[in-house]
Design a protein around this motif. Structure first.
Motif, PDB file in Angstrom:
ATOM      1  N   ASP A  56       0.859  -1.184   0.000  1.00  0.00           N
ATOM      2  CA  ASP A  56       0.000   0.000   0.000  1.00  0.00           C
ATOM      3  C   ASP A  56       0.898   1.237   0.000  1.00  0.00           C
ATOM      4  OD1 ASP A  56      -1.651   2.177   0.694  1.00  0.00           O
ATOM      5  OD2 ASP A  56      -3.043   0.869   1.750  1.00  0.00           O
ATOM      6  N   LEU A  57       0.966   1.929  -1.131  1.00  0.00           N
ATOM      7  CA  LEU A  57       1.890   3.052  -1.271  1.00  0.00           C
ATOM      8  C   LEU A  57       1.482   4.246  -0.413  1.00  0.00           C
ATOM      9  CD1 LEU A  57       2.524   2.910  -5.131  1.00  0.00           C
ATOM     10  CD2 LEU A  57       3.791   1.795  -3.283  1.00  0.00           C
ATOM     11  N   LYS A  58       0.178   4.443  -0.232  1.00  0.00           N
ATOM     12  CA  LYS A  58      -0.274   5.530   0.630  1.00  0.00           C
ATOM     13  C   LYS A  58       0.169   5.297   2.069  1.00  0.00           C
ATOM     14  CE  LYS A  58      -4.465   7.121   0.123  1.00  0.00           C
ATOM     15  NZ  LYS A  58      -5.946   7.279   0.208  1.00  0.00           N
ATOM     16  N   LYS A  59      -0.012   4.068   2.553  1.00  0.00           N
ATOM     17  CA  LYS A  59       0.414   3.741   3.907  1.00  0.00           C
ATOM     18  C   LYS A  59       1.932   3.847   4.046  1.00  0.00           C
ATOM     19  CE  LYS A  59      -0.095   0.248   7.542  1.00  0.00           C
ATOM     20  NZ  LYS A  59       1.295   0.391   7.992  1.00  0.00           N
ATOM     21  N   LEU A  60       2.650   3.486   2.974  1.00  0.00           N
ATOM     22  CA  LEU A  60       4.105   3.563   3.014  1.00  0.00           C
ATOM     23  C   LEU A  60       4.554   5.016   3.190  1.00  0.00           C
ATOM     24  CD1 LEU A  60       6.754   2.046   2.822  1.00  0.00           C
ATOM     25  CD2 LEU A  60       6.597   2.172   0.338  1.00  0.00           C
ATOM     26  N   ILE A  61       3.922   5.944   2.479  1.00  0.00           N
ATOM     27  CA  ILE A  61       4.259   7.367   2.633  1.00  0.00           C
ATOM     28  C   ILE A  61       3.931   7.839   4.044  1.00  0.00           C
ATOM     29  CG2 ILE A  61       3.634   9.699   1.887  1.00  0.00           C
ATOM     30  CD1 ILE A  61       3.333   8.642  -0.928  1.00  0.00           C
ATOM     31  N   SER A 117       1.501  10.019  -5.767  1.00  0.00           N
ATOM     32  CA  SER A 117       1.557  11.200  -4.901  1.00  0.00           C
ATOM     33  C   SER A 117       0.490  11.135  -3.815  1.00  0.00           C
ATOM     34  CB  SER A 117       1.358  12.480  -5.732  1.00  0.00           C
ATOM     35  OG  SER A 117       2.375  12.608  -6.699  1.00  0.00           O
ATOM     36  N   TYR A 118       0.900  11.562  -2.625  1.00  0.00           N
ATOM     37  CA  TYR A 118      -0.034  11.684  -1.512  1.00  0.00           C
ATOM     38  C   TYR A 118       0.363  12.937  -0.743  1.00  0.00           C
ATOM     39  CZ  TYR A 118      -2.667  10.727   2.743  1.00  0.00           C
ATOM     40  OH  TYR A 118      -3.533  10.824   3.819  1.00  0.00           O
ATOM     41  N   GLY A 119      -0.525  13.935  -0.764  1.00  0.00           N
ATOM     42  CA  GLY A 119      -0.177  15.213  -0.156  1.00  0.00           C
ATOM     43  C   GLY A 119       0.943  15.861  -0.949  1.00  0.00           C
ATOM     44  N   THR A 120       1.989  16.262  -0.267  1.00  0.00           N
ATOM     45  CA  THR A 120       3.141  16.883  -0.928  1.00  0.00           C
ATOM     46  C   THR A 120       4.254  15.874  -1.214  1.00  0.00           C
ATOM     47  OG1 THR A 120       4.090  17.477   1.227  1.00  0.00           O
ATOM     48  CG2 THR A 120       2.682  19.117   0.147  1.00  0.00           C
ATOM     49  N   ASP A 121       4.036  14.614  -0.900  1.00  0.00           N
ATOM     50  CA  ASP A 121       5.059  13.584  -1.069  1.00  0.00           C
ATOM     51  C   ASP A 121       4.728  12.683  -2.261  1.00  0.00           C
ATOM     52  OD1 ASP A 121       6.592  14.237   1.359  1.00  0.00           O
ATOM     53  OD2 ASP A 121       4.808  13.515   2.418  1.00  0.00           O
ATOM     54  N   PHE A 122       5.753  12.035  -2.796  1.00  0.00           N
ATOM     55  CA  PHE A 122       5.532  11.059  -3.853  1.00  0.00           C
ATOM     56  C   PHE A 122       6.559   9.940  -3.732  1.00  0.00           C
ATOM     57  CE2 PHE A 122       8.531  14.081  -5.607  1.00  0.00           C
ATOM     58  CZ  PHE A 122       9.418  13.312  -6.361  1.00  0.00           C
ATOM     59  N   ILE A 123       6.145   8.768  -4.198  1.00  0.00           N
ATOM     60  CA  ILE A 123       7.010   7.595  -4.125  1.00  0.00           C
ATOM     61  C   ILE A 123       6.909   6.832  -5.442  1.00  0.00           C
ATOM     62  CG2 ILE A 123       5.266   6.029  -3.114  1.00  0.00           C
ATOM     63  CD1 ILE A 123       7.591   5.042  -1.264  1.00  0.00           C
ATOM     64  N   THR A 124       8.041   6.310  -5.902  1.00  0.00           N
ATOM     65  CA  THR A 124       8.102   5.659  -7.210  1.00  0.00           C
ATOM     66  C   THR A 124       8.781   4.303  -7.102  1.00  0.00           C
ATOM     67  OG1 THR A 124       8.400   7.860  -8.204  1.00  0.00           O
ATOM     68  CG2 THR A 124       8.772   5.932  -9.622  1.00  0.00           C
ATOM     69  N   PRO A 125       8.098   3.218  -7.448  1.00  0.00           N
ATOM     70  CA  PRO A 125       8.778   1.924  -7.528  1.00  0.00           C
ATOM     71  C   PRO A 125       9.597   1.847  -8.808  1.00  0.00           C
ATOM     72  CG  PRO A 125       6.467   1.685  -8.111  1.00  0.00           C
ATOM     73  CD  PRO A 125       6.653   3.117  -7.728  1.00  0.00           C
ATOM     74  N   TYR A 126      10.787   1.266  -8.722  1.00  0.00           N
ATOM     75  CA  TYR A 126      11.630   1.160  -9.910  1.00  0.00           C
ATOM     76  C   TYR A 126      12.608   0.002  -9.756  1.00  0.00           C
ATOM     77  CZ  TYR A 126      15.530   3.348  -7.359  1.00  0.00           C
ATOM     78  OH  TYR A 126      16.540   3.617  -6.459  1.00  0.00           O
ATOM     79  N   ILE A 127      13.255  -0.345 -10.859  1.00  0.00           N
ATOM     80  CA  ILE A 127      14.258  -1.415 -10.876  1.00  0.00           C
ATOM     81  C   ILE A 127      15.631  -0.762 -10.968  1.00  0.00           C
ATOM     82  CG2 ILE A 127      15.063  -3.485 -12.060  1.00  0.00           C
ATOM     83  CD1 ILE A 127      12.229  -3.691 -13.287  1.00  0.00           C
ATOM     84  N   THR A 128      16.502  -1.024 -10.023  1.00  0.00           N
ATOM     85  CA  THR A 128      17.835  -0.421 -10.029  1.00  0.00           C
ATOM     86  C   THR A 128      18.667  -0.963 -11.179  1.00  0.00           C
ATOM     87  OG1 THR A 128      18.931  -2.075  -8.636  1.00  0.00           O
ATOM     88  CG2 THR A 128      17.695  -0.332  -7.515  1.00  0.00           C
ATOM     89  N   ARG A 129      19.759  -0.285 -11.495  1.00  0.00           N
ATOM     90  CA  ARG A 129      20.649  -0.725 -12.575  1.00  0.00           C
ATOM     91  C   ARG A 129      21.251  -2.094 -12.277  1.00  0.00           C
ATOM     92  NH1 ARG A 129      22.793   3.217 -16.171  1.00  0.00           N
ATOM     93  NH2 ARG A 129      24.821   2.184 -16.126  1.00  0.00           N
ATOM     94  N   ASN A 130      21.346  -2.437 -10.981  1.00  0.00           N
ATOM     95  CA  ASN A 130      21.890  -3.748 -10.597  1.00  0.00           C
ATOM     96  C   ASN A 130      20.824  -4.834 -10.523  1.00  0.00           C
ATOM     97  OD1 ASN A 130      24.554  -2.826 -10.374  1.00  0.00           O
ATOM     98  ND2 ASN A 130      24.195  -2.077  -8.299  1.00  0.00           N
ATOM     99  N   GLY A 131      19.573  -4.469 -10.805  1.00  0.00           N
ATOM    100  CA  GLY A 131      18.534  -5.481 -10.900  1.00  0.00           C
ATOM    101  C   GLY A 131      17.730  -5.738  -9.657  1.00  0.00           C
ATOM    102  N   ALA A 139      12.039  11.908  -4.767  1.00  0.00           N
ATOM    103  CA  ALA A 139      13.182  12.136  -5.666  1.00  0.00           C
ATOM    104  C   ALA A 139      12.878  11.475  -7.005  1.00  0.00           C
ATOM    105  CB  ALA A 139      14.466  11.580  -5.066  1.00  0.00           C
ATOM    106  N   ALA A 140      13.183  12.177  -8.072  1.00  0.00           N
ATOM    107  CA  ALA A 140      12.941  11.628  -9.409  1.00  0.00           C
ATOM    108  C   ALA A 140      13.892  10.472  -9.688  1.00  0.00           C
ATOM    109  CB  ALA A 140      13.099  12.717 -10.460  1.00  0.00           C
ATOM    110  N   VAL A 141      13.391   9.484 -10.388  1.00  0.00           N
ATOM    111  CA  VAL A 141      14.234   8.362 -10.809  1.00  0.00           C
ATOM    112  C   VAL A 141      15.035   8.817 -12.026  1.00  0.00           C
ATOM    113  CG1 VAL A 141      14.266   5.998 -11.680  1.00  0.00           C
ATOM    114  CG2 VAL A 141      12.575   6.678  -9.960  1.00  0.00           C
TER     115      VAL A 141
END
Length: 380
Positions: A56-61, A117-131, A139-141
């Protein structure tokens, strides 16, 4: 212990991220979310189904703010309770440790990853260069996360079109569309054109995808972009936009990184005719970023006719002429004072000062001669 050789599904639906793993030798019983370089567990999740978790991304923020965690990167680890019979025979007292979720060699299904985005915060799931699967918080990816390498392998310009080709390598996610954007620095007038894409290969770890790309820009398309140029000189910049499968954010950055042979052989120009003036485009690569750009010089009809004669060596020029100047609209620094010195103390030197005829600094020359308009026929 690295989980590999299996299928992983990462599907985001707005504020929910579902992670599914399909492998006979995998039994995931816990998922941990932690700030990077920290042993503190921000969240500990149980599977909702076998080898399946829902974050749950909202709960995570909310948890990040409540616990006042300042880290802008979060790691994901899993506990795999599956242990093969051979391992049990060798290590009776094996203690299973959490490991980062490694996506190398995995058959990936990725859908709809994007910043939530939730409020003034945002979170982005992504895959790192190392996998590894991770989260970026407030922070922008970086584009380099998915665009591993990009190179211009061929460039040509004539009076009809511009042709650019090269290759691009992406990490994990495949490219579905590539485009080129070009625009004047002084005006918000971006033109975007689609490019051609040719898939080449994927490496054995399923981590890198290689493509050839090419762009064709016609004279008419360039003319539409520069027709509203409002100064005697400007610069045309070029961006490349890459859209990858499963990630909703467009990866946009300056187009550059030419091969050495491309830089060494860079030559040619294009002259665009508008209703009121002519614009000459001359390509170059920027010194700091090695990015493609073009000078845009504005000439009237008389100046462009003289310029063409000079290029064709059909016009004789004065010998030993000194052209002095600063920026095209400036006369207030070393160039100006050097010119004044020459005209006063060495009038025998055939020196001219070059400045835009509508510049405010032109008033500095009211009592002086040998002043010519920037980009005028006389300068050639």
């Amino acid at each position: 212990m690295i989980i590999s050789n299996f299928a992983i599904s990462l599907v985001q639906t707005d504020d929910q991220l579902k992670i599914s793993v399909a492998n006979e030798e995998t039994k995931l019983t816990k998922l941990f979310i932690s700030p990077v370089y920290s042993e503190k567990k921000l969240q500990t999740l149980d599977p909702v189904h076998e080898n399946e978790f829902c974050i749950d991304l909202k709960k995570l923020i909310k948890d990040l703010n409540q616990q006042q965690i300042n880290s802008n990167k979060l790691d994901i680890q899993v506990l795999n309770d599956y242990v093969s019979a051979s391992v049990l025979d060798d290590e009776k007292n094996l203690e299973i440790q959490p490991v980062r979720l490694n996506l190398k060699k995995a058959d990936l299904r990725v859908e709809n990853l994007h910043a939530y985005s939730y409020g003034t915060d945002f979170i982005t799931p992504y895959i790192t260069r190392n996998g590894f699967l991770a989260f970026s918080f407030n922070a922008a990816v970086p584009d380099s996360t998915y665009v591993r390498q990009e190179t211009i392998s061929s460039f040509s310009i004539d009076n009809e079109s511009i042709n650019i080709s090269g290759n691009v390598t992406t990490n994990f996610l495949k490219v579905k569309k590539i485009s080129i954007d070009f625009y004047l620095r002084s005006i918000d007038n971006t033109c975007q054109l689609p490019g051609k894409l040719e898939f080449l290969s994927t490496n054995k770890n399923l981590t890198r995808n290689r493509y050839n790309f090419s762009f064709h820009i016609s004279k008419a398309e360039l003319a539409d972009t520069v027709e509203n140029i409002d100064y005697i000189r400007d610069v045309l910049d070029f961006d490349i936009s890459v859209e990858v499968e499963g990630y909703n954010e467009i990866l946009e950055h300056r187009l550059g990184r030419p091969r050495a042979a491309v830089k060494q052989s860079l030559r040619g120009n294009m002259i665009l005719k508008t209703a009121d003036f002519n614009v000459e485009l001359t390509p170059y690569f920027t010194l700091k970023g090695n990015n493609l750009a073009m000078y845009c010089n504005v000439f009237n009809d008389e100046a462009i006719a003289t310029y063409k004669k000079v290029l064709e060596k059909k016009l004789s020029k004065e010998d030993n002429v000194w052209l002095i100047g600063e920026k095209s609209n400036k006369a207030q620094d070393n160039g100006y004072f050097f010119f004044k010195y020459l005209r006063k103390n060495h009038p025998e030197i055939n020196a001219y000062y070059v400045i835009d005829e509508i510049s405010l600094d032109r008033r500095n020359f009211e009592t002086m001669d040998h002043v010519v308009a920037f980009n005028s026929a006389e300068t050639f």
